[in-house]
Design an enzyme around this catalytic site. Structure first.
Site, PDB file in Angstrom:
ATOM      1  N   LYS A   1      -7.208  -1.493  10.253  1.00 53.10           N
ATOM      2  CA  LYS A   1      -6.895  -1.399  11.586  1.00 53.10           C
ATOM      3  C   LYS A   1      -8.212  -1.410  12.493  1.00 53.10           C
ATOM      4  CE  LYS A   1      -3.292   1.700  10.774  1.00 53.10           C
ATOM      5  NZ  LYS A   1      -3.189   3.041  10.611  1.00 53.10           N
TER       6      LYS A   1
ATOM      7  N   LYS B   1     -16.589   7.743   7.836  1.00 53.70           N
ATOM      8  CA  LYS B   1     -16.050   7.763   9.162  1.00 53.70           C
ATOM      9  C   LYS B   1     -16.984   8.465  10.114  1.00 53.70           C
ATOM     10  CE  LYS B   1     -11.657   6.529   8.694  1.00 53.70           C
ATOM     11  NZ  LYS B   1      -9.902   6.714   8.871  1.00 53.70           N
TER      12      LYS B   1
ATOM     13  N   LYS C   1     -12.452  -2.595   2.576  1.00 58.09           N
ATOM     14  CA  LYS C   1     -11.159  -2.159   2.646  1.00 58.09           C
ATOM     15  C   LYS C   1     -10.447  -2.821   3.997  1.00 58.09           C
ATOM     16  CE  LYS C   1      -9.413   1.503   4.273  1.00 58.09           C
ATOM     17  NZ  LYS C   1      -8.860   3.024   4.620  1.00 58.09           N
TER      18      LYS C   1
HETATM   19  P1  TYM Z   1      -3.844   5.257   7.359  1.00 56.72           P
HETATM   20  O1  TYM Z   1      -3.031   5.336   8.744  1.00 56.72           O
HETATM   21  O2  TYM Z   1      -5.197   4.915   7.428  1.00 56.72           O
HETATM   22  O3  TYM Z   1      -2.797   4.309   6.428  1.00 56.72           O
HETATM   23  C1  TYM Z   1      -1.400   4.439   6.341  1.00 56.72           C
HETATM   24  C2  TYM Z   1      -1.197   4.246   4.740  1.00 56.72           C
HETATM   25  O4  TYM Z   1      -1.642   2.775   4.405  1.00 56.72           O
HETATM   26  C3  TYM Z   1      -2.619   2.752   3.193  1.00 56.72           C
HETATM   27  N1  TYM Z   1      -3.503   1.598   3.421  1.00 56.72           N
HETATM   28  C4  TYM Z   1      -3.928   0.800   2.634  1.00 56.72           C
HETATM   29  N2  TYM Z   1      -3.327   0.588   1.366  1.00 56.72           N
HETATM   30  C5  TYM Z   1      -3.609  -0.355   0.778  1.00 56.72           C
HETATM   31  N3  TYM Z   1      -4.721  -1.188   1.353  1.00 56.72           N
HETATM   32  C6  TYM Z   1      -5.455  -0.999   2.401  1.00 56.72           C
HETATM   33  N4  TYM Z   1      -6.290  -1.708   2.963  1.00 56.72           N
HETATM   34  C7  TYM Z   1      -4.614   0.168   3.140  1.00 56.72           C
HETATM   35  N5  TYM Z   1      -5.163   0.533   4.420  1.00 56.72           N
HETATM   36  C8  TYM Z   1      -4.189   1.622   4.677  1.00 56.72           C
HETATM   37  C9  TYM Z   1      -2.995   4.231   3.200  1.00 56.72           C
HETATM   38  O5  TYM Z   1      -3.492   4.608   1.994  1.00 56.72           O
HETATM   39  C10 TYM Z   1      -1.832   4.724   3.644  1.00 56.72           C
HETATM   40  O6  TYM Z   1      -0.925   5.315   2.609  1.00 56.72           O
HETATM   41  N6  TYM Z   1      -4.010  10.223   6.521  1.00 56.72           N
HETATM   42  C11 TYM Z   1      -3.394   9.047   6.397  1.00 56.72           C
HETATM   43  C12 TYM Z   1      -1.884   9.266   7.121  1.00 56.72           C
HETATM   44  C13 TYM Z   1      -1.389  10.461   7.020  1.00 56.72           C
HETATM   45  C14 TYM Z   1      -0.712  10.638   5.539  1.00 56.72           C
HETATM   46  C15 TYM Z   1      -0.134  11.924   5.839  1.00 56.72           C
HETATM   47  C16 TYM Z   1      -0.301   9.813   4.775  1.00 56.72           C
HETATM   48  C17 TYM Z   1      -1.295  11.638   7.353  1.00 56.72           C
HETATM   49  N7  TYM Z   1      -0.747  12.707   6.795  1.00 56.72           N
HETATM   50  C18 TYM Z   1       0.506  12.807   4.740  1.00 56.72           C
HETATM   51  C19 TYM Z   1       0.554  10.678   3.508  1.00 56.72           C
HETATM   52  C20 TYM Z   1       0.983  12.018   3.625  1.00 56.72           C
HETATM   53  C21 TYM Z   1      -4.029   7.842   6.925  1.00 56.72           C
HETATM   54  O7  TYM Z   1      -4.941   7.819   7.932  1.00 56.72           O
HETATM   55  O8  TYM Z   1      -3.167   6.617   6.685  1.00 56.72           O
END
Ligand code: TYM
Length: 331
Positions: free
Chosen positions: A196, A111, A193
């Site tokens: 968003k 990133k 991947k």
């Molecule tokens: P974020 O917002 O990028 O994504 C949220 C969740 O969606 C999953 N995900 C995917 N799974 C499969 N294929 C994909 N293409 C894909 N894109 C996203 C991510 O693995 C995630 O589970 N840091 C985290 C948010 C967060 C969090 C936490 C999660 C903050 N604190 C504590 C668990 C526990 C994030 O940016 O996810």
């Protein structure tokens, strides 16, 4: 007590990746674990947000959770920023986290891009805030997609370091990376991947896409020039075929091998037609319910207020213990 914690950044429309990698897998825990699901709005500020849109984006993610089957009567749904303990614990954990551990985080490297000097400190410290999100509630299980695996390993390392320094306090949480689609790939590039933040909307299915848009995006999805194989081993060097068959396998509720056999020798158009069909069937009710919920902001806010109260009460207990262990003055 078995407790599940997970969250999603409210940085735009949720994708099929968020649904398959995260939300859909949360449902299985609703009746066996205490569940806390939040919108990671503090994390979202690692990238500049439009303040005029953020609140609505947060409600939209809450609506997506509920519309996807996260029952708010048996779980807590809340905003990360409503529980100040996330930030406070993150600070304290920052102070016991060696820089070397953060330097290994691949997501920061991806990133931050080439000019790391310009990346903000929040992006660098992001995994420690994530550790705080989880440890604040002493979560036992954290269901996430494959891309969060390294952050979960770091969380366990930080918990271990805290326990070693200050005595047994935190539970080492188990990452739960579940299902057939732990890493949903871009529709425009099967090696990237689905995200968003991809500039091309054609690269992803959004939970708010209507049927025509889903059909159009699947039709335009990148393919290759060969007939589909009848064996999942032959998908290894065919990322686009693998991705589409994987997604189909989840929604058609059939093992991947069975899906390969179904389309053996066919060209992509047959698979795309069937895939669009199962996607529209599965996602239309979710979208309809999201639209309905977005017209009831007071209802959504009430759920978030209830979630906040529950989260605050658990967080207060952990913070009290952390303060004691770290020797903060009590008056
Ligand atoms: P974020 O917002 O990028 O994504 C949220 C969740 O969606 C999953 N995900 C995917 N799974 C499969 N294929 C994909 N293409 C894909 N894109 C996203 C991510 O693995 C995630 O589970 N840091 C985290 C948010 C967060 C969090 C936490 C999660 C903050 N604190 C504590 C668990 C526990 C994030 O940016 O996810």
């Amino acid at each position: 007590m078995k407790r599940v914690v997970s969250g999603i950044q409210p940085t735009g429309s949720l994708t099929l990746g968020n649904y398959l990698g995260a939300i859909r897998n949360w449902i299985a825990f609703l009746h066996t674990h205490e569940c806390l699901f939040f919108m990671a709005d503090l994390h979202s500020w690692t990238v500049l947000q439009d303040p005029a849109k953020l609140a609505e984006q947060c409600r939209l993610v809450a609506a997506a959770y509920i519309a996807s089957g996260i029952d708010p009567t048996v779980s807590s749904i809340f905003m990360q920023s409503h529980v100040a303990g996330h930030s406070e614990l993150a600070w304290l954990l920052n102070c016991i986290t060696p820089l070397g551990w953060l330097n290994r985080m691949t997501q920061f490297k991806d990133k931050a891009g080439k000019d790391k000097e310009k990346a903000n400190l929040g992006l660098y410290a992001y995994p420690v805030l994530m550790a705080a999100d989880i440890l604040l509630y002493k979560a036992t299980h954290v269901p996430v997609g494959d891309d969060q695996k390294q952050h979960l390993e770091l969380t366990r390392d930080i918990a271990g370091a805290f326990n070693q320094t200050f005595g047994e306090t935190f539970i080492l949480p188990e990452p739960m990376i579940l299902g057939q689609a732990t890493r949903v790939m871009s529709l425009r590039d099967g090696t990237a991947k689905m995200s968003k933040s991809d500039p091309s909307d054609l690269s992803r299915i959004n939970l708010m896409d209507d049927a025509d848009t889903i059909i159009k995006k699947i039709k335009k999805a990148k393919s290759d020039a060969f007939p589909l194989p009848g064996n999942s081993d032959d998908l290894a060097d065919r990322p686009e075929a693998k991705n589409l068959l994987n997604i189909y396998s989840v929604f058609a509720d059939k093992p991947l091998l069975q899906c390969c056999l179904e389309f053996e020798g066919a060209n992509f158009s047959a698979l795309k037609e069937a895939l669009a069909d199962v996607l529209v069937t599965a996602l239309t009710p979710i979208r309809t319910e999201m639209v309905r919920l977005m017209n009831e902001p007071h209802y959504l806010d009430k759920i978030l207020a209830q979630g906040k109260d529950k989260a605050l009460s658990i967080a207060a207990e952990t913070l009290k213990e952390v303060h004691q262990k770290m020797g903060m003055l009590k008056v």
